[in-house]
Design an enzyme around this catalytic site. Structure first.
Site, PDB file in Angstrom:
ATOM      1  N   LYS A  13      -0.946  10.842   5.246  1.00  0.00           N
ATOM      2  CA  LYS A  13      -1.192  11.204   3.646  1.00  0.00           C
ATOM      3  C   LYS A  13      -2.665  10.813   3.322  1.00  0.00           C
ATOM      4  O   LYS A  13      -3.077  11.555   2.599  1.00  0.00           O
ATOM      5  CB  LYS A  13       0.073  10.581   2.766  1.00  0.00           C
ATOM      6  CG  LYS A  13       1.520  10.786   3.106  1.00  0.00           C
ATOM      7  CD  LYS A  13       2.261  10.626   2.083  1.00  0.00           C
ATOM      8  CE  LYS A  13       2.545   8.946   1.930  1.00  0.00           C
ATOM      9  NZ  LYS A  13       3.371   8.229   3.019  1.00  0.00           N
ATOM     10  N   ARG A  88       9.462   7.703  -4.856  1.00  0.00           N
ATOM     11  CA  ARG A  88       9.691   7.282  -3.793  1.00  0.00           C
ATOM     12  C   ARG A  88      11.302   6.893  -3.553  1.00  0.00           C
ATOM     13  O   ARG A  88      11.903   6.678  -2.586  1.00  0.00           O
ATOM     14  CB  ARG A  88       9.156   5.712  -3.379  1.00  0.00           C
ATOM     15  CG  ARG A  88       8.205   5.773  -2.423  1.00  0.00           C
ATOM     16  CD  ARG A  88       7.695   4.442  -2.391  1.00  0.00           C
ATOM     17  NE  ARG A  88       7.274   3.818  -1.229  1.00  0.00           N
ATOM     18  CZ  ARG A  88       5.597   4.079  -1.106  1.00  0.00           C
ATOM     19  NH1 ARG A  88       4.926   4.762  -1.765  1.00  0.00           N
ATOM     20  NH2 ARG A  88       4.996   3.567   0.034  1.00  0.00           N
ATOM     21  N   ARG A 127      -4.232   1.362  13.642  1.00  0.00           N
ATOM     22  CA  ARG A 127      -4.783   1.013  12.411  1.00  0.00           C
ATOM     23  C   ARG A 127      -5.013  -0.473  12.279  1.00  0.00           C
ATOM     24  O   ARG A 127      -6.204  -0.812  11.827  1.00  0.00           O
ATOM     25  CB  ARG A 127      -3.722   1.767  11.214  1.00  0.00           C
ATOM     26  CG  ARG A 127      -4.262   1.179   9.509  1.00  0.00           C
ATOM     27  CD  ARG A 127      -3.624   2.213   8.717  1.00  0.00           C
ATOM     28  NE  ARG A 127      -2.615   1.648   8.086  1.00  0.00           N
ATOM     29  CZ  ARG A 127      -1.939   2.309   7.305  1.00  0.00           C
ATOM     30  NH1 ARG A 127      -2.141   3.542   6.954  1.00  0.00           N
ATOM     31  NH2 ARG A 127      -0.882   1.552   6.559  1.00  0.00           N
ATOM     32  N   ARG A 139      -4.105  -5.299   5.120  1.00  0.00           N
ATOM     33  CA  ARG A 139      -3.340  -5.413   4.073  1.00  0.00           C
ATOM     34  C   ARG A 139      -2.130  -6.333   4.392  1.00  0.00           C
ATOM     35  O   ARG A 139      -1.654  -6.250   5.433  1.00  0.00           O
ATOM     36  CB  ARG A 139      -2.813  -3.915   3.844  1.00  0.00           C
ATOM     37  CG  ARG A 139      -3.268  -3.152   2.744  1.00  0.00           C
ATOM     38  CD  ARG A 139      -2.869  -1.667   2.721  1.00  0.00           C
ATOM     39  NE  ARG A 139      -1.502  -1.356   2.838  1.00  0.00           N
ATOM     40  CZ  ARG A 139      -0.927  -0.275   2.615  1.00  0.00           C
ATOM     41  NH1 ARG A 139      -1.659   0.787   2.510  1.00  0.00           N
ATOM     42  NH2 ARG A 139       0.280  -0.236   2.566  1.00  0.00           N
ATOM     43  N   ARG A 150       9.415  -0.947   6.359  1.00  0.00           N
ATOM     44  CA  ARG A 150       9.037   0.162   5.354  1.00  0.00           C
ATOM     45  C   ARG A 150       9.597   1.577   5.791  1.00  0.00           C
ATOM     46  O   ARG A 150       9.870   2.517   4.969  1.00  0.00           O
ATOM     47  CB  ARG A 150       7.448   0.208   5.213  1.00  0.00           C
ATOM     48  CG  ARG A 150       6.903  -0.846   4.218  1.00  0.00           C
ATOM     49  CD  ARG A 150       5.381  -1.255   4.503  1.00  0.00           C
ATOM     50  NE  ARG A 150       4.408  -0.178   4.385  1.00  0.00           N
ATOM     51  CZ  ARG A 150       3.252  -0.286   5.087  1.00  0.00           C
ATOM     52  NH1 ARG A 150       2.914  -1.323   5.538  1.00  0.00           N
ATOM     53  NH2 ARG A 150       2.319   0.806   5.059  1.00  0.00           N
TER      54      ARG A 150
END
Ligand code: ADP
Length: 198
Positions: A13, A88, A127, A139, A150
């Protein structure tokens, strides 16, 4: 033009959002980024949200709804915006419809980036590795365990938005397994005609 980006964590995204921001000159409203900024600035919202975000769960609909409602009122949103990471939950989708209706606005298109879960886990591992290689800080929710959490939250809480927007006739699925350029081209083919009518 008001566009929503729907897709599991790691679907790409962020990458595609940058493309849309440039092509259609609308700002990207990422609730994840806004919440991380609040955490960093240690605002009351940030202090509340930090532990929830680090665990991979969702911040309350009320907090996120207020953040988005305020942000949409800013001058740079006058010609539209791209929502990334919001709504969400079904409650958030209903909140958004209400916020927009009060301003005489509505969502133009919901782009669902479809990616299979095995690919997502691979992308997340990459990542993490790349971020470490660049010597940048990770993060707090970028680790395998929280990522799995998640994904589960996406399946349970966010995936029901697919039929919600299907019923409104706004859902447009895009194959997120293609190359970045091919995905961008698919998105352009959806949004160009909508933009042309504005
Ligand atoms: P992702 O990398 O999964 O796209 P984001 O950067 O959008 O994640 O969000 C990171 C975290 O911020 C989420 O796991 C959640 O705790 C919180 N968050 C972001 N947007 C929302 C939202 N709309 N509602 C509730 N919590 C949110």
């Amino acid at each position: 033009m008001i566009v929503i980006f729907l897709g599991p964590p790691g679907a790409g995204k962020g990458t595609q959002a940058a493309h849309i921001v440039e092509r259609y000159a609308i700002p990207q409203l990422s609730t994840g980024d806004m919440l991380r900024a609040a955490v960093k600035a240690q605002t009351p919202v940030g202090v509340k949200a930090k532990a929830v975000m680090d665990s991979g769960k969702l911040v309350s609909d009320e907090i996120v709804g207020n953040i988005v409602s305020d942000r949409i009122g800013e001058a740079d949103c006058a010609n539209g915006f791209l929502l990334d990471g919001f709504p969400r939950t079904l409650v958030q989708a209903e909140m958004l419809d209400d916020i927009l209706a009060r301003k005489g606005l509505s969502v133009d298109a919901v782009i669902e980036l479809k990616v299979d879960e095995a690919a997502l886990i691979d992308r997340m591992r990459n990542r993490i590795r790349e971020t470490k290689e660049r010597g940048e800080e990770l993060r707090a929710d970028d680790n395998e365990e929280t990522f799995a959490k998640r994904l589960g939250v996406y399946r349970d809480e966010t995936a029901p938005l697919v039929p919600y927007y299907e019923k409104q006739g706004k859902l447009r699925a895009v194959d997120g397994m293609k190359t970045v350029a091919a995905v961008s081209a698919e998105i352009d083919a959806i949004l160009d005609p909508i933009q042309a009518k504005k």
